[in-house]
Design a protein around this motif. Structure first.
Motif, PDB file in Angstrom:
ATOM      1  N   LEU A  41     -14.317  -1.751 -23.598  1.00  0.00           N
ATOM      2  CA  LEU A  41     -13.407  -2.235 -22.562  1.00  0.00           C
ATOM      3  C   LEU A  41     -13.780  -1.662 -21.198  1.00  0.00           C
ATOM      4  CD1 LEU A  41      -9.852  -2.006 -24.231  1.00  0.00           C
ATOM      5  CD2 LEU A  41     -11.206  -4.071 -23.810  1.00  0.00           C
ATOM      6  N   ALA A  42     -14.023  -0.357 -21.166  1.00  0.00           N
ATOM      7  CA  ALA A  42     -14.341   0.298 -19.898  1.00  0.00           C
ATOM      8  C   ALA A  42     -15.660  -0.213 -19.322  1.00  0.00           C
ATOM      9  CB  ALA A  42     -14.402   1.810 -20.101  1.00  0.00           C
ATOM     10  N   LEU A  43     -16.684  -0.287 -20.147  1.00  0.00           N
ATOM     11  CA  LEU A  43     -18.004  -0.672 -19.654  1.00  0.00           C
ATOM     12  C   LEU A  43     -18.046  -2.132 -19.222  1.00  0.00           C
ATOM     13  CD1 LEU A  43     -19.989   1.259 -22.356  1.00  0.00           C
ATOM     14  CD2 LEU A  43     -20.202   1.658 -19.897  1.00  0.00           C
ATOM     15  N   MET A  44     -17.463  -3.020 -20.040  1.00  0.00           N
ATOM     16  CA  MET A  44     -17.476  -4.428 -19.657  1.00  0.00           C
ATOM     17  C   MET A  44     -16.598  -4.646 -18.435  1.00  0.00           C
ATOM     18  SD  MET A  44     -19.090  -7.083 -20.539  1.00  0.00           S
ATOM     19  CE  MET A  44     -19.114  -8.769 -19.957  1.00  0.00           C
ATOM     20  N   GLY A  45     -15.540  -3.855 -18.302  1.00  0.00           N
ATOM     21  CA  GLY A  45     -14.745  -3.929 -17.088  1.00  0.00           C
ATOM     22  C   GLY A  45     -15.570  -3.576 -15.865  1.00  0.00           C
ATOM     23  N   ILE A  46     -16.413  -2.557 -15.999  1.00  0.00           N
ATOM     24  CA  ILE A  46     -17.296  -2.151 -14.894  1.00  0.00           C
ATOM     25  C   ILE A  46     -18.261  -3.283 -14.544  1.00  0.00           C
ATOM     26  CG2 ILE A  46     -19.191  -0.614 -14.274  1.00  0.00           C
ATOM     27  CD1 ILE A  46     -17.736   1.547 -15.995  1.00  0.00           C
TER      28      ILE A  46
END
Length: 258
Positions: free
Chosen positions: A216-221
């Motif tokens: 979630l965090a990485l794809m959000g970035i």
């Protein structure tokens, strides 16, 4: 100049990565590595293979001999007691990565690799090779982090499930970003969450949850970085911040177990 600009734009993905001619190549390579490690373990004793002791993620090392275990022993003192099984807190940092490529049971590796084969190419088309690889590996490290923090201290954990859950999270964020249909993705996630809960005695919920949160965090970035010429810089800064948080939490947990 107009022709060159069109070619430049068409050479990038929607999120700034370089378009790839064969979007299944990276997933195929990751599958090949997983299968190679699995075959190595099979031919060296399967569940009794010594390779599992070195490649699986064990938060703390332990000395064992027959039916006995000495949790307070060190690697040096274990030489006179039994066999030393290394752990991350004792210096086996490689296990944070190698555990992501380690499987024993055919059903386990089969399910993980099938999921990787279906999810990976879709995400590589959207992200490009480098960003996709970062999503996979760093999501897996997020899973390893939660295992390091919350799994039983001397119990080994292995499998690519954390990285695969990161890909599921990535696909969910991608669908939300482009306002696509997320119903099938949510159903797939719900099914896997149910399997994780029902099998919590033998399935690492820590690895699954950590990988999902990392995805979630990485794809959000990657998906929500501001558009423009500095998009790559924003994405790089976000990934660097993610890594710094991982390293800090790993160091904190290692200090607590030392």
């Amino acid at each position: 100049m107009k022709s060159g600009a069109r070619q430049t734009r068409s050479g990038r993905t929607a999120f700034g990565g370089t378009r790839v001619a064969n979007p299944g190549l990276t997933s195929g390579l990751l599958i090949a590595i997983n299968v190679a490690v699995w075959l190595l373990i099979l031919v060296t004793g399967s569940h009794a293979s010594r390779w599992i002791d070195w490649l699986a993620l064990r938060p703390s090392g332990i000395c064992v001999g027959g039916e006995y275990a000495w949790p307070d022993a060190t690697a040096a003192s274990c030489t006179t007691l039994g066999t030393w099984l290394p752990g991350v807190a004792d210096g086996a940092w490689w296990q944070l990565v190698t555990s992501m490529f380690t499987h024993v049971d055919a059903l386990h590796i089969g399910f993980n690799m099938l999921a990787l084969w279906f999810l990976g190419p879709q995400l590589e088309v959207a992200l490009g090779r480098l960003r996709f690889l970062a999503l996979y590996l760093l999501s897996g490290l997020g899973g390893s982090l939660l295992v390091f923090w919350f799994a039983p201290e001397f119990t080994p954990t292995l499998g690519a499930s954390g990285a695969v859950f990161g890909l599921m999270a990535g696909l969910l964020v991608l669908a939300l970003r482009v306002r696509g249909d997320v119903q099938s993705i949510l159903m797939w996630l719900g099914l896997n969450a149910g399997i994780t809960i029902l099998g919590r005695g033998s399935i690492s919920w820590q690895g699954h949850l950590g990988g999902f949160l990392g995805g979630l965090a990485l794809m959000g970035i990657f998906a929500f970085a501001p558009k423009g010429p500095r998009r790559t810089a924003w994405q790089g800064a976000g990934v660097a911040a993610y890594i710094v948080v991982l390293v800090a939490l790993l160091a904190l947990r290692a200090g607590a177990l030392a």
